[in-house]
Design an enzyme around this catalytic site. Structure first.
Site, PDB file in Angstrom:
ATOM      1  N   HIS A 261       0.730  -1.096   0.089  1.00  0.00           N
ATOM      2  CA  HIS A 261       0.013  -0.097   0.154  1.00  0.00           C
ATOM      3  C   HIS A 261       0.813   1.107  -0.075  1.00  0.00           C
ATOM      4  O   HIS A 261       1.770   1.432  -0.991  1.00  0.00           O
ATOM      5  CB  HIS A 261      -0.842  -0.178   1.145  1.00  0.00           C
ATOM      6  CG  HIS A 261      -1.919   0.808   1.310  1.00  0.00           C
ATOM      7  ND1 HIS A 261      -2.474   1.704   0.456  1.00  0.00           N
ATOM      8  CD2 HIS A 261      -3.039   1.253   2.135  1.00  0.00           C
ATOM      9  CE1 HIS A 261      -3.524   2.255   0.644  1.00  0.00           C
ATOM     10  NE2 HIS A 261      -3.874   2.154   1.711  1.00  0.00           N
ATOM     11  N   HIS A 301      -2.200  -2.043 -10.043  1.00  0.00           N
ATOM     12  CA  HIS A 301      -2.913  -1.461  -9.157  1.00  0.00           C
ATOM     13  C   HIS A 301      -4.366  -2.179  -9.052  1.00  0.00           C
ATOM     14  O   HIS A 301      -4.494  -2.808 -10.030  1.00  0.00           O
ATOM     15  CB  HIS A 301      -3.239   0.116  -9.544  1.00  0.00           C
ATOM     16  CG  HIS A 301      -3.967   0.958  -8.379  1.00  0.00           C
ATOM     17  ND1 HIS A 301      -5.229   0.767  -8.111  1.00  0.00           N
ATOM     18  CD2 HIS A 301      -3.483   1.552  -7.507  1.00  0.00           C
ATOM     19  CE1 HIS A 301      -5.662   1.335  -7.009  1.00  0.00           C
ATOM     20  NE2 HIS A 301      -4.357   1.834  -6.545  1.00  0.00           N
ATOM     21  N   ASP A 357       2.976   5.616  -6.967  1.00  0.00           N
ATOM     22  CA  ASP A 357       4.272   5.303  -6.175  1.00  0.00           C
ATOM     23  C   ASP A 357       5.512   5.422  -7.193  1.00  0.00           C
ATOM     24  O   ASP A 357       6.740   5.329  -6.235  1.00  0.00           O
ATOM     25  CB  ASP A 357       4.076   4.171  -5.319  1.00  0.00           C
ATOM     26  CG  ASP A 357       3.316   4.252  -3.850  1.00  0.00           C
ATOM     27  OD1 ASP A 357       3.247   5.484  -3.731  1.00  0.00           O
ATOM     28  OD2 ASP A 357       2.663   3.524  -3.749  1.00  0.00           O
TER      29      ASP A 357
HETATM   30  N1  CMC Z   1       5.097  -6.827 -10.612  1.00  0.00           N
HETATM   31  C1  CMC Z   1       5.072  -7.959 -11.251  1.00  0.00           C
HETATM   32  N2  CMC Z   1       3.774  -8.764 -11.587  1.00  0.00           N
HETATM   33  C2  CMC Z   1       2.721  -8.204 -10.800  1.00  0.00           C
HETATM   34  C3  CMC Z   1       2.956  -6.905 -10.122  1.00  0.00           C
HETATM   35  C4  CMC Z   1       3.855  -6.049 -10.322  1.00  0.00           C
HETATM   36  N3  CMC Z   1       4.084  -5.124  -9.386  1.00  0.00           N
HETATM   37  N4  CMC Z   1       1.591  -6.664  -9.850  1.00  0.00           N
HETATM   38  C5  CMC Z   1       0.756  -7.564 -10.100  1.00  0.00           C
HETATM   39  N5  CMC Z   1       1.447  -8.577 -10.855  1.00  0.00           N
HETATM   40  C6  CMC Z   1       0.729  -9.879 -11.325  1.00  0.00           C
HETATM   41  C7  CMC Z   1       0.591 -10.764 -10.369  1.00  0.00           C
HETATM   42  O1  CMC Z   1       1.719 -11.735 -10.147  1.00  0.00           O
HETATM   43  C8  CMC Z   1      -0.299 -11.614 -11.131  1.00  0.00           C
HETATM   44  O2  CMC Z   1       0.060 -12.428 -12.175  1.00  0.00           O
HETATM   45  P1  CMC Z   1      -0.604 -13.843 -12.217  1.00  0.00           P
HETATM   46  O3  CMC Z   1      -1.978 -13.701 -12.702  1.00  0.00           O
HETATM   47  O4  CMC Z   1       0.334 -14.562 -13.252  1.00  0.00           O
HETATM   48  O5  CMC Z   1      -0.644 -14.686 -11.101  1.00  0.00           O
HETATM   49  C9  CMC Z   1      -1.317 -10.666 -11.719  1.00  0.00           C
HETATM   50  O6  CMC Z   1      -0.300  -9.450 -12.088  1.00  0.00           O
HETATM   51  C10 CMC Z   1      -2.547  -9.989 -10.828  1.00  0.00           C
HETATM   52  O7  CMC Z   1      -1.820  -9.387  -9.662  1.00  0.00           O
HETATM   53  P2  CMC Z   1      -2.490  -9.446  -8.180  1.00  0.00           P
HETATM   54  O8  CMC Z   1      -1.519  -9.617  -7.188  1.00  0.00           O
HETATM   55  O9  CMC Z   1      -3.815 -10.538  -8.413  1.00  0.00           O
HETATM   56  O10 CMC Z   1      -3.164  -7.940  -8.254  1.00  0.00           O
HETATM   57  P3  CMC Z   1      -3.792  -7.285  -7.069  1.00  0.00           P
HETATM   58  O11 CMC Z   1      -4.829  -6.229  -7.588  1.00  0.00           O
HETATM   59  O12 CMC Z   1      -4.125  -7.821  -6.069  1.00  0.00           O
HETATM   60  O13 CMC Z   1      -2.675  -6.340  -6.576  1.00  0.00           O
HETATM   61  C11 CMC Z   1      -0.978  -4.633  -6.144  1.00  0.00           C
HETATM   62  C12 CMC Z   1      -2.553  -5.083  -6.750  1.00  0.00           C
HETATM   63  C13 CMC Z   1      -0.862  -3.117  -6.247  1.00  0.00           C
HETATM   64  C14 CMC Z   1      -0.897  -5.095  -4.778  1.00  0.00           C
HETATM   65  C15 CMC Z   1      -0.049  -5.389  -6.804  1.00  0.00           C
HETATM   66  O14 CMC Z   1       0.011  -4.785  -8.439  1.00  0.00           O
HETATM   67  C16 CMC Z   1       1.340  -5.130  -6.450  1.00  0.00           C
HETATM   68  O15 CMC Z   1       1.689  -5.719  -5.525  1.00  0.00           O
HETATM   69  N6  CMC Z   1       2.130  -4.003  -7.039  1.00  0.00           N
HETATM   70  C17 CMC Z   1       3.404  -3.772  -6.433  1.00  0.00           C
HETATM   71  C18 CMC Z   1       3.310  -2.784  -5.216  1.00  0.00           C
HETATM   72  C19 CMC Z   1       2.767  -1.494  -5.501  1.00  0.00           C
HETATM   73  O16 CMC Z   1       3.315  -0.920  -6.372  1.00  0.00           O
HETATM   74  N7  CMC Z   1       1.809  -1.015  -4.803  1.00  0.00           N
HETATM   75  C20 CMC Z   1       1.258   0.367  -4.633  1.00  0.00           C
HETATM   76  C21 CMC Z   1      -0.317   0.562  -5.127  1.00  0.00           C
HETATM   77  S1  CMC Z   1      -0.625   2.026  -5.490  1.00  0.00           S
HETATM   78  C22 CMC Z   1      -0.937   2.786  -3.846  1.00  0.00           C
HETATM   79  C23 CMC Z   1      -1.866   2.687  -3.132  1.00  0.00           C
HETATM   80  O17 CMC Z   1      -2.967   2.744  -3.690  1.00  0.00           O
HETATM   81  O18 CMC Z   1      -1.602   2.228  -2.026  1.00  0.00           O
END
Ligand code: CMC
Length: 422
Positions: A261, A301, A357
């Protein structure tokens, strides 16, 4: 086409038809079918837990609006304090309201001396500033007897004012403690962002470049609210038990602390520093794709599946800041990462784009903030978003104490075994 949904319980043949409004239908319909039937929705991905008129977000179209105003217009023309008023009251302030609002916030910036002398001074010398901030927000509430009086509008307004005004003071205090520097008291002649920068950096004569003051204000505007994110949900869940707003905001700040987050901007800069040079970018991207390394921090995101409009504004703000401070050496690595990821099917197919971020950390670093302060910088403006949602929650007749249900997957009933029989 009727705006209704019909659900049939095949076990009983019972059918219900309920209206779809604003893309949402009431889960109470399921209760009507069978009160013991629940919806399994981990991480609330398909659940609208409240009605809200504060922030509108369309992740596919890359739209973010506060109370109907596009974030791009607010970032260009408004100020954080004006936006704070807008989020809390639903309308931009008139000239007269703005003068009073600025005066009121400015005159609540000081904190009780014991907060610093007894509370903050008690932390270990290398305590993380965000950990200090989380506990300081909760501790602040203990200084106000009226904090628990959440049924009184007068008291709620007072606590809201205090939290907004004092969050930069607490944040700067945590920083100054962590580097062993004397605390700088708020200067009520300065603007909200300038006062914060002054409390952070003042040693002897300190003059704030107006371009950096503006950049700080823009960053505060962009981070002020983001509808039902993890931290705001924590605020609403804890607030729903009628805990005081300081305790609820401390819970929200705790959620924000996590690297998925608000902690992501810190993780981005550490990641860029670890990559070290442009040549290492392709290998790093391969490692991310293979799943053997970390994620590409600052990408992806839960809601934005096109682009994060805040990222676009932040990228431009980064260049404005670099004009004053000189370019952050990590910028080239960030640009190369962005270019590589955006042309790679792994990221394109999963709709992973830079989020807020990805570039904010580079600006913070150019402004002189250590990485440990980055999430703190997010928490200062987000305080108003948390409070706007808290206020909305308390006025919402549909709301009750948050209490989701579970899908029990544990053992069937069994008899206790004496120690010697296990
Ligand atoms: N790098 C590589 N792969 C990713 C990433 C990433 N940053 N984000 C998602 N994926 C992949 C993930 O491995 C999955 O692949 P597969 O379908 O093959 O298993 C797919 O994309 C979907 O990911 P998810 O985890 O189901 O997506 P989510 O909606 O649960 O997660 C997130 C959203 C923001 C937690 C995630 O994209 C992430 O961990 N990003 C990196 C951390 C980050 O930058 N966070 C800041 C968010 S914006 C600020 C805020 O609002 O807090």
């Amino acid at each position: 086409m009727p705006d209704t949904i019909t659900i049939t319980d095949d076990r009983t043949g019972k059918t219900i038809t309920v209206p779809i409004q604003g893309g949402v239908f009431p889960a109470a319909a399921v209760r009507e079918l069978d009160p013991a039937l629940f919806i399994y929705d981990p991480a609330y991905m398909q659940t609208a837990a409240c009605k809200s008129s504060i922030t509108y977000l369309d992740g596919d179209a890359g739209i973010l609006r506060y109370r109907g105003y596009p974030i791009e217009q607010l970032a260009e023309k408004s100020t954080y304090l004006e936006v704070a008023y807008l989020l809390l009251n639903g309308e931009l302030p008139t000239a007269e309201q703005l003068v009073k609002w600025k005066h009121d916030v400015t005159h609540h910036t000081f904190i009780h001396e014991n907060m610093r002398k007894r509370f903050v001074d008690g932390f270990h010398y290398d305590a993380h500033p965000m950990g200090m901030l989380v506990s300081s927000i909760a501790a602040l509430g203990t200084f106000y007897d009226d904090a628990k009086d959440i049924t009184s509008k007068e008291s709620r307004d007072k606590q809201i004012l205090r939290l907004i005004a004092k969050s930069p003071t607490l944040a700067a205090m945590c920083y100054r403690f962590s580097v062993g520097q004397p605390f700088v008291y708020p200067d009520n002649n300065l603007s909200f962002p300038a006062n914060f920068l002054n409390m952070m950096w003042k040693v002897g004569d300190y003059e704030i470049d107006p371009r950096l003051e503006r950049a700080m204000d823009v960053l505060f505007i962009l981070h002020a609210d983001h509808e039902q994110n993890c931290g705001t949900t924590a605020m609403r869940v804890v607030g729903s038990s009628h805990a005081d707003p300081y305790t609820s905001a401390a819970a929200a700040a705790s959620a924000l602390y996590g690297p998925l987050h608000g902690g992501a901007n810190e993780a981005v800069v550490r990641m860029l520093a670890d990559i070290g040079s442009i040549e290492n970018v392709p290998a790093f991207i391969e490692e991310v794709k293979s799943g053997s390394g970390s994620r590409l921090m600052g990408f992806g995101h839960r809601v934005y599946k096109n682009f994060d409009p805040r990222a676009t504004i932040i990228k431009k703000t980064a260049y404005d800041v670099f004009e004053v401070t000189g370019k952050n050496p990590l910028l080239d690595i960030a640009l190369k990462l962005e270019e590589t990821a955006l042309s790679d099917p792994y990221f394109v197919d999963r709709k992973l784009y830079p989020n807020v971020d990805f570039y904010s950390g580079l600006i913070y670093q150019a402004l002189g903030f250590p990485v440990a302060m980055f999430t703190v910088l997010f928490a200062i403006p987000r305080t108003v978003g948390w409070l706007a949602h808290w206020q909305e929650l308390l006025g919402d007749k549909d709301q009750k104490i948050s209490r989701p249900r579970q899908w029990y997957t544990g053992p069937e009933p069994r008899n206790y075994l004496a120690l010697g029989d296990r």
